[in-house]
Motif scaffolding. Sequence first.
Motif, PDB file in Angstrom:
ATOM      1  N   HIS A 303       0.839  -1.194   0.000  1.00  0.00           N
ATOM      2  CA  HIS A 303       0.000   0.000   0.000  1.00  0.00           C
ATOM      3  C   HIS A 303       0.873   1.242   0.000  1.00  0.00           C
ATOM      4  CE1 HIS A 303       0.801  -0.853   4.270  1.00  0.00           C
ATOM      5  NE2 HIS A 303       0.620   0.420   4.513  1.00  0.00           N
ATOM      6  N   ARG A 304       0.308   2.323  -0.498  1.00  0.00           N
ATOM      7  CA  ARG A 304       0.974   3.615  -0.462  1.00  0.00           C
ATOM      8  C   ARG A 304      -0.078   4.702  -0.325  1.00  0.00           C
ATOM      9  NH1 ARG A 304       0.745   6.748  -5.107  1.00  0.00           N
ATOM     10  NH2 ARG A 304       0.044   5.703  -7.004  1.00  0.00           N
ATOM     11  N   LEU A 305       0.358   5.855   0.157  1.00  0.00           N
ATOM     12  CA  LEU A 305      -0.529   6.995   0.343  1.00  0.00           C
ATOM     13  C   LEU A 305      -0.376   7.969  -0.821  1.00  0.00           C
ATOM     14  CD1 LEU A 305       0.177   7.371   4.126  1.00  0.00           C
ATOM     15  CD2 LEU A 305      -2.115   7.077   3.170  1.00  0.00           C
ATOM     16  N   ASP A 306      -1.484   8.288  -1.469  1.00  0.00           N
ATOM     17  CA  ASP A 306      -1.492   9.227  -2.586  1.00  0.00           C
ATOM     18  C   ASP A 306      -1.532  10.654  -2.032  1.00  0.00           C
ATOM     19  OD1 ASP A 306      -2.894  11.060  -4.547  1.00  0.00           O
ATOM     20  OD2 ASP A 306      -2.679   9.295  -5.820  1.00  0.00           O
ATOM     21  N   ASN A 307      -0.572  11.486  -2.423  1.00  0.00           N
ATOM     22  CA  ASN A 307      -0.474  12.830  -1.852  1.00  0.00           C
ATOM     23  C   ASN A 307      -0.832  13.939  -2.837  1.00  0.00           C
ATOM     24  OD1 ASN A 307       1.722  12.831  -3.544  1.00  0.00           O
ATOM     25  ND2 ASN A 307       3.188  13.602  -2.015  1.00  0.00           N
ATOM     26  N   ILE A 308      -1.636  13.640  -3.844  1.00  0.00           N
ATOM     27  CA  ILE A 308      -1.973  14.646  -4.860  1.00  0.00           C
ATOM     28  C   ILE A 308      -2.626  15.874  -4.228  1.00  0.00           C
ATOM     29  CG2 ILE A 308      -3.495  15.141  -6.820  1.00  0.00           C
ATOM     30  CD1 ILE A 308      -2.949  12.352  -7.853  1.00  0.00           C
ATOM     31  N   ARG A 309      -3.563  15.675  -3.312  1.00  0.00           N
ATOM     32  CA  ARG A 309      -4.263  16.812  -2.693  1.00  0.00           C
ATOM     33  C   ARG A 309      -3.309  17.624  -1.817  1.00  0.00           C
ATOM     34  NH1 ARG A 309      -9.596  15.480   0.242  1.00  0.00           N
ATOM     35  NH2 ARG A 309      -9.637  17.754   0.258  1.00  0.00           N
ATOM     36  N   LEU A 310      -2.411  16.947  -1.122  1.00  0.00           N
ATOM     37  CA  LEU A 310      -1.440  17.659  -0.302  1.00  0.00           C
ATOM     38  C   LEU A 310      -0.535  18.519  -1.174  1.00  0.00           C
ATOM     39  CD1 LEU A 310      -0.039  18.162   2.437  1.00  0.00           C
ATOM     40  CD2 LEU A 310       1.375  16.149   1.961  1.00  0.00           C
ATOM     41  N   ARG A 311      -0.053  17.962  -2.284  1.00  0.00           N
ATOM     42  CA  ARG A 311       0.840  18.718  -3.168  1.00  0.00           C
ATOM     43  C   ARG A 311       0.127  19.897  -3.812  1.00  0.00           C
ATOM     44  NH1 ARG A 311       2.319  16.108  -7.373  1.00  0.00           N
ATOM     45  NH2 ARG A 311       1.312  14.088  -7.057  1.00  0.00           N
ATOM     46  N   ALA A 312      -1.171  19.750  -4.059  1.00  0.00           N
ATOM     47  CA  ALA A 312      -1.930  20.871  -4.615  1.00  0.00           C
ATOM     48  C   ALA A 312      -2.010  22.026  -3.623  1.00  0.00           C
ATOM     49  CB  ALA A 312      -3.337  20.407  -4.986  1.00  0.00           C
ATOM     50  N   LEU A 313      -1.908  21.702  -2.335  1.00  0.00           N
ATOM     51  CA  LEU A 313      -2.003  22.739  -1.305  1.00  0.00           C
ATOM     52  C   LEU A 313      -0.658  23.366  -0.992  1.00  0.00           C
ATOM     53  CD1 LEU A 313      -3.850  24.090   0.906  1.00  0.00           C
ATOM     54  CD2 LEU A 313      -3.020  22.287   2.448  1.00  0.00           C
TER      55      LEU A 313
END
Length: 346
Positions: A303-313
Amino acid sequence: MTHPPRCSPGTNGPSTVLILGARGRLGLAAARAFAQAGWQVLAQVRPAARGPALPAIPGVWWMPVAVDDTAALAAQAQCAQVVVHALNPAYTHKAWREEVPALMEAAIAVTRQLRATLMLPGNVYNFGEAMPPVLREDTPQAATGFKGRMRVQLEQRLHAATQGGEMRAIVLRAGDFFGSGTGSWIDQAIAKDLPQGRITWPGPPDVATPWAYLPDLARTFVRVAQERDRLAAFECLHFAGHHATAQPWLHSFTAIAAEQGWLPAAGALRVGRLPWPLLRVMGWVVPTFAALADMRYLWTTPHRLDNIRLRALIGDEPHTPFDQAVRQALADLGLVTSPTPRAVLA
């Protein structure tokens, strides 16, 4: 520093954060990161708590106040716009059942009093044994263990607490912590025998899982706090960290062991497996082992955590190169010399 700064609520002074549980690994890493970013840091610790002397950190005021003394905490932390929940009980089911909900209520109470934003470190327990390989903020939460179900309940409680408009909240979810001292898988199992030329790996060597180097995660807390006004009243964000199988760890450990003269005569580290069945049996006597045994699936499920929303911020995550992070983590344990000045990584 022992006396928190005086201020009047609503003034345009420096940003101020209250860290609950600032003596712990995450709490102390967060205190350093916020202070280095120019925040005033109010660092709550238990009154008369035993342990090493509290470090003198510029910009950090230590507050020996009970976490459930809302009136005293709020009076001393009236400047705080952000509260970081870094409180952490013992790992046993009993401690979680008895302490974790109360700690959350204490954090909510003081955050409401301050009309601030509460930041909570989340984990992947919420998703359960059937979790998919990529975990996003909207991935269904189907917790299968006691701690997973409790984490879901805590986040639901936190969400509900934001509905009245008295506070805001952010969950920043991350993988296994490492770095910034003792209390992780690294010192308790994986690398505890590294000076003897041996490591112990808890799962299949080809299963990749997420790891959060604590100084990076702490700096991410700061970056998110600085952008909190762009978020909804309740938000969850995922911190990707390092996504690694056993191989990068073995590579780093081998290089360090070679430098330190810890390699066996054969020239390679011995790799053992964690005795999960024995942990389960010993759990009848030692509650911590029972709690650890319940988490075995995290080592067998990729498993891995997707950080797309964090990077957008915030843009790119703070990210210490893996080998450097591993070396610093071992330096924090006193096993090797620090590769870089603490100020850079903290």
